[in-house]
Design an enzyme around this catalytic site. Sequence first.
Site, PDB file in Angstrom:
ATOM      1  N   CYS A 125       7.674  45.515 -16.906  1.00  0.00           N
ATOM      2  CA  CYS A 125       8.532  46.484 -17.566  1.00  0.00           C
ATOM      3  C   CYS A 125       7.642  47.268 -18.530  1.00  0.00           C
ATOM      4  CB  CYS A 125       9.626  45.737 -18.326  1.00  0.00           C
ATOM      5  SG  CYS A 125      10.375  46.699 -19.636  1.00  0.00           S
TER       6      CYS A 125
ATOM      7  N   CYS B 116      16.226  46.738 -20.066  1.00  0.00           N
ATOM      8  CA  CYS B 116      16.175  47.983 -20.855  1.00  0.00           C
ATOM      9  C   CYS B 116      16.107  49.224 -19.995  1.00  0.00           C
ATOM     10  CB  CYS B 116      14.994  47.933 -21.820  1.00  0.00           C
ATOM     11  SG  CYS B 116      13.399  48.098 -20.988  1.00  0.00           S
TER      12      CYS B 116
ATOM     13  N   CYS C 112      12.147  46.934 -25.258  1.00  0.00           N
ATOM     14  CA  CYS C 112      12.906  46.065 -24.348  1.00  0.00           C
ATOM     15  C   CYS C 112      13.347  44.802 -25.101  1.00  0.00           C
ATOM     16  CB  CYS C 112      12.019  45.690 -23.166  1.00  0.00           C
ATOM     17  SG  CYS C 112      12.776  44.500 -22.053  1.00  0.00           S
TER      18      CYS C 112
ATOM     19  N   LYS D  13      11.048   3.896  -0.468  1.00  0.00           N
ATOM     20  CA  LYS D  13      10.811   5.345  -0.562  1.00  0.00           C
ATOM     21  C   LYS D  13      11.006   5.846  -1.994  1.00  0.00           C
ATOM     22  CE  LYS D  13      10.463   7.044   3.789  1.00  0.00           C
ATOM     23  NZ  LYS D  13      11.169   8.210   4.201  1.00  0.00           N
TER      24      LYS D  13
ATOM     25  N   ASP E  79       2.165  10.317   3.954  1.00  0.00           N
ATOM     26  CA  ASP E  79       3.055  11.226   4.661  1.00  0.00           C
ATOM     27  C   ASP E  79       2.236  11.966   5.710  1.00  0.00           C
ATOM     28  OD1 ASP E  79       5.394  12.399   5.256  1.00  0.00           O
ATOM     29  OD2 ASP E  79       5.494  13.665   3.471  1.00  0.00           O
TER      30      ASP E  79
ATOM     31  N   CYS F  54      13.511  47.897 -15.208  1.00  0.00           N
ATOM     32  CA  CYS F  54      13.719  46.641 -15.920  1.00  0.00           C
ATOM     33  C   CYS F  54      15.221  46.389 -16.023  1.00  0.00           C
ATOM     34  CB  CYS F  54      13.100  46.728 -17.313  1.00  0.00           C
ATOM     35  SG  CYS F  54      13.562  45.349 -18.380  1.00  0.00           S
TER      36      CYS F  54
ATOM     37  N   TYR G 139      -3.658   0.922   8.942  1.00  0.00           N
ATOM     38  CA  TYR G 139      -2.773  -0.030   8.274  1.00  0.00           C
ATOM     39  C   TYR G 139      -2.284  -1.202   9.143  1.00  0.00           C
ATOM     40  CZ  TYR G 139       0.908   2.905  10.381  1.00  0.00           C
ATOM     41  OH  TYR G 139       1.695   3.611  11.237  1.00  0.00           O
TER      42      TYR G 139
ATOM     43  N   LYS H 268       2.669   4.647   1.135  1.00  0.00           N
ATOM     44  CA  LYS H 268       3.060   5.127   2.474  1.00  0.00           C
ATOM     45  C   LYS H 268       2.646   6.593   2.579  1.00  0.00           C
ATOM     46  CE  LYS H 268       6.836   5.169   5.752  1.00  0.00           C
ATOM     47  NZ  LYS H 268       6.558   6.493   6.269  1.00  0.00           N
TER      48      LYS H 268
ATOM     49  N   GLU I 130       0.855  -1.197   0.000  1.00  0.00           N
ATOM     50  CA  GLU I 130       0.000   0.000   0.000  1.00  0.00           C
ATOM     51  C   GLU I 130       0.885   1.239   0.000  1.00  0.00           C
ATOM     52  OE1 GLU I 130      -2.065   1.036   3.846  1.00  0.00           O
ATOM     53  OE2 GLU I 130      -1.243  -0.914   4.423  1.00  0.00           O
TER      54      GLU I 130
HETATM   55  O1  I6G Z   1       4.895   4.171   9.580  1.00  0.00           O
HETATM   56  C1  I6G Z   1       4.189   3.273   8.915  1.00  0.00           C
HETATM   57  C2  I6G Z   1       3.515   3.634   7.782  1.00  0.00           C
HETATM   58  C3  I6G Z   1       2.772   2.709   7.094  1.00  0.00           C
HETATM   59  C4  I6G Z   1       4.122   1.937   9.408  1.00  0.00           C
HETATM   60  C5  I6G Z   1       3.369   1.004   8.694  1.00  0.00           C
HETATM   61  C6  I6G Z   1       2.692   1.413   7.526  1.00  0.00           C
HETATM   62  O2  I6G Z   1       1.997   0.480   6.892  1.00  0.00           O
HETATM   63  C7  I6G Z   1       1.322   0.842   5.736  1.00  0.00           C
HETATM   64  N1  I6G Z   1       3.307  -0.265   9.133  1.00  0.00           N
HETATM   65  C8  I6G Z   1       3.958  -0.611  10.229  1.00  0.00           C
HETATM   66  C9  I6G Z   1       3.895  -2.017  10.678  1.00  0.00           C
HETATM   67  C10 I6G Z   1       4.692   0.317  10.940  1.00  0.00           C
HETATM   68  N2  I6G Z   1       4.777   1.583  10.542  1.00  0.00           N
HETATM   69  C11 I6G Z   1       5.429  -0.068  12.141  1.00  0.00           C
END
Ligand code: I6G
Length: 671
Positions: free
Chosen positions: A430, A415, A436, A318, A120, A412, A228, A118, A116
């Site tokens: 300008c 010019c 120019c 990543k 942020d 400018c 998750y 990750k 899946e």
């Molecule tokens: O920090 C995390 C982001 C996403 C995770 C994670 C995750 O699974 C989609 N899964 C685990 C088991 C852990 N951190 C520890």
Amino acid sequence: MTIPTKVLARKDALHKLINKYNYLYYTTDNPEVTDSEYDRLFHELKQIESDYPSLLTMDSPTRRVGGQVLEKFDQVTHTIPMLSLDNVFDDEEFFAFDQRVKDWLNTEQIQVYIAEPKLDGLAISLRYEDGVLVQAATRGDGAVGEDVTANVRTISDIPLKLHGRNVPGVIEIRGEIFMPKGGFDALNKQQIIDGKKAFVNPRNAAAGSLRQLDSRVAASRPLEMICYGLGELNGLKTMPVTHSEAMALVADMGCRISKELQQVSGVVSCLEYIKQIGERRESLPYDIDGVVFKVDDLQLQHRLGFVSRAPRWAIAHKFPAQQEMTVVEDIEIQVGRTGALTPVARLKPVFVGGVTVSNATLHNQDEIDRKDVRVGDTVIVRRAGDVIPEVVQVVMSKRAADVAAYKIPAQCPICDSLAERVEGEAVLRCTGGLYCAAQRKEAIKHFASRKAMDIDGLGDKIVEQLVDESLIGDPADLFALTNEQLAALERMGDKSAENLVNALNDAKQTKFARFLYSLGIREVGEATARSLALHFLALDTLKIADEAALIEIEDVGPVVARNIVTFFGQVHNQVVIERLLDAGVTWPQEEKLSANSELSGKTVVLTGTLEQLSRSEAKEKLLASGAKVAGSVSKKTDYVVAGLDAGSKLTKAEGLGITVVDEATLIEWIR
Ligand code: I6G
């Protein structure tokens, strides 16, 4: 083994740096370094500890996750630690992870993973007792987090009571709280309207929102959660045997799980999954920084166990960093075709989002003031997808004492004409017009460009040389250039010069709409130029049209109408147009569209492979028939032309009840 003093010193320095950055990131929400810089330092320390195992002391930051806990929230000791994930940054490292899993399990069998994106955001653990949400805690340092229950209760997609009858006595559901991109943009707009500081990115906005002591503030923020994994689990009749089953259970109980969750077998499929998510990254409604893979079989997870701070059965692959730190070496002013002065930060080159970036636009003075960017500053630069690189934030702690604030010059830089700010606009312009040189160059580049007069072989560098050497001053001068003049230019041989003269000759046969577009009238893009051509049919009629007549046309509002009237009213523009016509620029007479045309004013989408017409031919003919050609199907679409192997656009059109026709019908209509 004796450890070199250099290594010891570096280890100490890394401990200090990582602890400091942990504190800034987790506790104050004010990161001083990019995630990738932090990852690099962490990696370096792990490498030292792997080379010299005695340096892996109990106080090493690699043994801990995150930072300290803020005083203002109650502390929560996690019954099962909230660990973190190990990262890999390329396919080779991912192969090595897969091999480690196999080696540990003593098998060469293909492994089944659950994948899946990750997110942020911020890791959160939700504790439900007898199905009721009793506590929500942040990860904190992995062992002890903060009690943010009051704020988490305000997040709509988190159930306060679990659904169904098969609810265990205790279940901890873990996942990521995040702010979707759309919500983030809206929040930042409001912050600016309210005179408050904008958030740097959705993660910071989510973290800041969750740390609010007043839960009404958190409630007003667009937070969401995707789950998750599980922590403590007691009192369930039938325990899941795979991670997929556990996630299905979580979903059944009313928690949101990722729509992208997918079972993948073997490394090749995993890499395919990463590629596919990477391609869709920009269109996902939330920020992600990679893909997570977990061994699906829970018994195998148990056998694999943990090492230091992370499970052996999971990995985060990543994406290349989208944010990096670099230095603003200079701020230069670019002058555009319409005289807009755009400040551009010249950066110490830095590799970010998969390319080396050495420039970033600073847009205008308001933007410079808002971010307070100065020459010499250390800044965080972001580049996502095809988006132009931008300076996200200045790292204030790295600013030298005596750097002055930056002001765009009042003249400018090319010019020396006065630069003025038009009311209601953020940009300075300008006032030199075609006096120019910068504006002249840009106007000629636009004139020659593919969608305008399409002059093959007349690239930007040649235009710049021609203007710098005063061989041309406006587009009409192009047609008087000789083979000899062109052949004398840098990196231009006799043959290229001859080709360019021929291309200039060929370009004289054009279309009315292209000609209008090539004139570079402010805010007259391709589509407006086409509408003007179809409506007025001849240049002489258009030239004398007043604003009232122009506003009649679709696409033309009062501002554009005024721009058109002003353009044709200026003597130097009239002279250039006359000279272009005298040089032989010409086009076929436009014909009035028949009023009953099937296509006039209709929006058409082309999909699949056409057999008799090329895509661009079909598009051109549709436009000439008065239709608009759109790239995607929506409720506003009138017709979809489906060629061979038409895919999702056709399905969507059918779903929306839009008329679908074949290529033969299209040919019939445009004939
Ligand atoms: O920090 C995390 C982001 C996403 C995770 C994670 C995750 O699974 C989609 N899964 C685990 C088991 C852990 N951190 C520890």
